[in-house]
Design an enzyme around this catalytic site. Sequence first.
Site, PDB file in Angstrom:
ATOM      1  N   LEU A 297     -26.905  25.593   3.033  1.00  0.00           N
ATOM      2  CA  LEU A 297     -28.178  25.140   3.633  1.00  0.00           C
ATOM      3  C   LEU A 297     -29.477  26.266   3.448  1.00  0.00           C
ATOM      4  O   LEU A 297     -29.026  27.322   3.372  1.00  0.00           O
ATOM      5  CB  LEU A 297     -27.837  24.926   4.968  1.00  0.00           C
ATOM      6  CG  LEU A 297     -26.864  23.844   5.176  1.00  0.00           C
ATOM      7  CD1 LEU A 297     -26.635  23.672   6.729  1.00  0.00           C
ATOM      8  CD2 LEU A 297     -27.043  22.458   4.516  1.00  0.00           C
ATOM      9  N   PRO A 298     -30.500  26.055   3.985  1.00  0.00           N
ATOM     10  CA  PRO A 298     -31.629  26.894   3.544  1.00  0.00           C
ATOM     11  C   PRO A 298     -31.638  28.080   4.538  1.00  0.00           C
ATOM     12  O   PRO A 298     -31.442  29.453   3.783  1.00  0.00           O
ATOM     13  CB  PRO A 298     -32.804  26.157   4.001  1.00  0.00           C
ATOM     14  CG  PRO A 298     -32.637  24.707   3.925  1.00  0.00           C
ATOM     15  CD  PRO A 298     -31.074  24.742   4.069  1.00  0.00           C
TER      16      PRO A 298
ATOM     17  N   THR B  16     -27.391  31.868   2.506  1.00  0.00           N
ATOM     18  CA  THR B  16     -27.732  33.101   2.810  1.00  0.00           C
ATOM     19  C   THR B  16     -28.575  33.041   4.371  1.00  0.00           C
ATOM     20  O   THR B  16     -29.756  32.525   4.466  1.00  0.00           O
ATOM     21  CB  THR B  16     -28.806  33.857   2.013  1.00  0.00           C
ATOM     22  OG1 THR B  16     -28.180  33.755   0.708  1.00  0.00           O
ATOM     23  CG2 THR B  16     -29.204  35.100   2.401  1.00  0.00           C
TER      24      THR B  16
ATOM     25  N   LYS C   9     -25.071  41.038   0.858  1.00  0.00           N
ATOM     26  CA  LYS C   9     -26.153  40.194   0.308  1.00  0.00           C
ATOM     27  C   LYS C   9     -27.489  40.478   0.619  1.00  0.00           C
ATOM     28  O   LYS C   9     -28.339  40.634  -0.306  1.00  0.00           O
ATOM     29  CB  LYS C   9     -25.912  38.748   0.587  1.00  0.00           C
ATOM     30  CG  LYS C   9     -27.070  37.568   0.273  1.00  0.00           C
ATOM     31  CD  LYS C   9     -26.949  37.388  -1.291  1.00  0.00           C
ATOM     32  CE  LYS C   9     -28.240  36.444  -1.515  1.00  0.00           C
ATOM     33  NZ  LYS C   9     -28.466  36.268  -2.993  1.00  0.00           N
TER      34      LYS C   9
ATOM     35  N   LYS D 203     -37.816  35.138   2.905  1.00  0.00           N
ATOM     36  CA  LYS D 203     -36.705  35.002   3.946  1.00  0.00           C
ATOM     37  C   LYS D 203     -35.712  36.124   4.015  1.00  0.00           C
ATOM     38  O   LYS D 203     -35.377  36.575   5.062  1.00  0.00           O
ATOM     39  CB  LYS D 203     -36.072  33.594   3.628  1.00  0.00           C
ATOM     40  CG  LYS D 203     -34.975  33.079   4.646  1.00  0.00           C
ATOM     41  CD  LYS D 203     -34.072  32.149   4.192  1.00  0.00           C
ATOM     42  CE  LYS D 203     -33.155  32.525   3.149  1.00  0.00           C
ATOM     43  NZ  LYS D 203     -31.831  31.876   2.815  1.00  0.00           N
TER      44      LYS D 203
HETATM   45  P1  NAD Z   1     -32.713  23.899  -1.110  1.00  0.00           P
HETATM   46  O1  NAD Z   1     -33.638  23.867  -0.171  1.00  0.00           O
HETATM   47  O2  NAD Z   1     -32.734  23.519  -2.637  1.00  0.00           O
HETATM   48  O3  NAD Z   1     -31.384  23.229  -0.581  1.00  0.00           O
HETATM   49  C1  NAD Z   1     -30.854  23.161   0.586  1.00  0.00           C
HETATM   50  C2  NAD Z   1     -30.314  21.561   0.971  1.00  0.00           C
HETATM   51  O4  NAD Z   1     -29.906  21.455   2.216  1.00  0.00           O
HETATM   52  C3  NAD Z   1     -31.539  20.676   0.730  1.00  0.00           C
HETATM   53  O5  NAD Z   1     -31.160  19.675  -0.248  1.00  0.00           O
HETATM   54  C4  NAD Z   1     -31.490  20.093   2.196  1.00  0.00           C
HETATM   55  O6  NAD Z   1     -31.831  18.530   2.238  1.00  0.00           O
HETATM   56  C5  NAD Z   1     -30.181  20.365   2.689  1.00  0.00           C
HETATM   57  N1  NAD Z   1     -30.314  20.165   4.206  1.00  0.00           N
HETATM   58  C6  NAD Z   1     -30.588  21.003   5.171  1.00  0.00           C
HETATM   59  N2  NAD Z   1     -30.417  20.808   6.432  1.00  0.00           N
HETATM   60  C7  NAD Z   1     -29.266  19.914   6.174  1.00  0.00           C
HETATM   61  C8  NAD Z   1     -28.575  19.186   7.205  1.00  0.00           C
HETATM   62  N3  NAD Z   1     -28.364  19.392   8.431  1.00  0.00           N
HETATM   63  N4  NAD Z   1     -27.479  18.448   6.497  1.00  0.00           N
HETATM   64  C9  NAD Z   1     -27.285  18.260   5.204  1.00  0.00           C
HETATM   65  N5  NAD Z   1     -28.098  18.877   4.322  1.00  0.00           N
HETATM   66  C10 NAD Z   1     -28.929  19.825   4.735  1.00  0.00           C
HETATM   67  O7  NAD Z   1     -32.017  25.509  -1.232  1.00  0.00           O
HETATM   68  P2  NAD Z   1     -31.272  26.075  -2.265  1.00  0.00           P
HETATM   69  O8  NAD Z   1     -32.025  26.897  -3.454  1.00  0.00           O
HETATM   70  O9  NAD Z   1     -30.112  25.548  -2.962  1.00  0.00           O
HETATM   71  O10 NAD Z   1     -30.691  27.670  -1.401  1.00  0.00           O
HETATM   72  C11 NAD Z   1     -29.666  27.403  -0.568  1.00  0.00           C
HETATM   73  C12 NAD Z   1     -29.244  28.854   0.180  1.00  0.00           C
HETATM   74  O11 NAD Z   1     -28.866  29.720  -1.060  1.00  0.00           O
HETATM   75  C13 NAD Z   1     -30.290  29.451   0.718  1.00  0.00           C
HETATM   76  O12 NAD Z   1     -29.845  30.049   1.780  1.00  0.00           O
HETATM   77  C14 NAD Z   1     -30.757  30.484  -0.363  1.00  0.00           C
HETATM   78  O13 NAD Z   1     -31.477  31.585   0.381  1.00  0.00           O
HETATM   79  C15 NAD Z   1     -29.423  30.649  -0.935  1.00  0.00           C
HETATM   80  N6  NAD Z   1     -29.443  31.156  -2.435  1.00  0.00           N
HETATM   81  C16 NAD Z   1     -30.559  30.421  -3.314  1.00  0.00           C
HETATM   82  C17 NAD Z   1     -30.469  30.995  -4.694  1.00  0.00           C
HETATM   83  C18 NAD Z   1     -31.523  30.527  -5.646  1.00  0.00           C
HETATM   84  O14 NAD Z   1     -31.856  31.061  -6.701  1.00  0.00           O
HETATM   85  N7  NAD Z   1     -32.238  29.258  -5.150  1.00  0.00           N
HETATM   86  C19 NAD Z   1     -29.882  32.311  -4.851  1.00  0.00           C
HETATM   87  C20 NAD Z   1     -28.716  32.714  -4.250  1.00  0.00           C
HETATM   88  C21 NAD Z   1     -28.894  32.221  -2.767  1.00  0.00           C
END
Ligand code: NAD
Length: 300
Positions: free
Chosen positions: A65-66, A96, A171, A246
Amino acid sequence: MANIGFIGLGNMGGPMAANLLHAGHTIKAFDLVPAALQELAGKGALACAAAAEAVVGVDVVISMLPASVHVERLYLGDEGILAAMDSSTLVIDCSTIAAASAQKVSAAASARGITMLDAPVSGGVGGAVGGTLTFIVGGTAEGLQRATPILEAMGKNIFHAGDAGAGQVAKICNNMLLSVLMTGTAEALQLGVDSGLDPAVLAEIMRKSSGGNWALEVYNPYPGVMAGVPAARDYEGGFLVDLMIKDLGLATEAALARGSATPMGSLARNLYVSHAKAGFGRKDFSSIQVSFQGAAKKPA
Ligand code: NAD
C-alpha cells in the site's frame, strides 16, 4: 505452494502478485481500484470483494500500500483484517511506511499470535516486473524463514535488518542516501555542462573516479547520456518524486525522534519538495536534473 492473500495491486503490487502466480502460488486478491483487481484476475487470481475476504483461508497475507495511514487502517481496529485472520497466518507488509507504524501493527499481530514482517523493497517497478526486487526485512528470524520461499518468487536479494520495524529503518536510510547521491550527481553534471563539457564524457570520468556512484553507474539523470533510463524518456516511469518526498519525510521524522542530524537528507527533501511544486511530482526522481538547468550564467 502457498495460498496467498494479496492486498494492494498498484505499480509494485500488481507485478509482484503476477510473479507469485507465475511461480505456482494461489492468490486471493483485493484492491480498491477495480481495474487493478480485474487485471490480476485475468492472470489467474481470485478477485475478492473486500480485504477481509482475501485473508480468510490463506497461509500468507502480503500488502503493498502507499503509506502508513493505509497500512494502519487496513490491519487495525474492529474493521481491520487482523481480526479476520487465523493465528497461523504469516503477514508480510512490503509497503514503505514509518518504522513506528510497522512496529504498532506488528505488536497488534503478535497479540493475536500472528507473525508479521515488515519487508519494504528496493528495485522499483522494473524489479517488481522482473522478479529481481531486494527485500529489506524486519521481524523474527523464524518469520523470515517462513517467508523466504515466497519472497524468492518476487526478488533476488533478501536482507534481515533486525527486529520489527528494522526493515523500514534500513529502507529509509537507503533512500535518503539515494536522494543525496542523485541531487549531487545532477548538480555536478550541470556544473560541467555549463562549463562547456560533454555530459557523457564527464559522466564517464566521474563514474571511474572518486565521485562514482549508483546514479552514474545505472541511472544517469542527464538526458542523452544513458539509454533505457527515465532521463531517456522525459523522466516517465521509474520512482516518482512524490514517493521520494514521502520517504524523505519518514527519514526526517525518524531523525527528529532519535535526535539525529541529517542535514544532507533535509536539503535533498527541500529540493524535491520545490521540484514537485514546479510540477514534477509524478515524474521520476532523476528529473531533479531539470531543476539545475537554466540556473547557469553564461560566462561573459
Ligand atoms: P501505487 O499507488 O501504484 O499502488 C498502491 C495500491 O494500493 C493502489 O492500487 C491502491 O488502490 C491500493 N490501495 C490503497 N489502499 C488500499 C486498501 N485499503 N485496500 C486495498 N488496496 C488499497 O503505489 P506503488 O508504486 O505500488 O507503491 C507501493 C509502496 O511501495 C509504497 O509504499 C512505495 O513507497 C513503495 N515503493 C515503490 C517503488 C516504486 O518504484 N514505485 C519502489 C520501492 C518501494
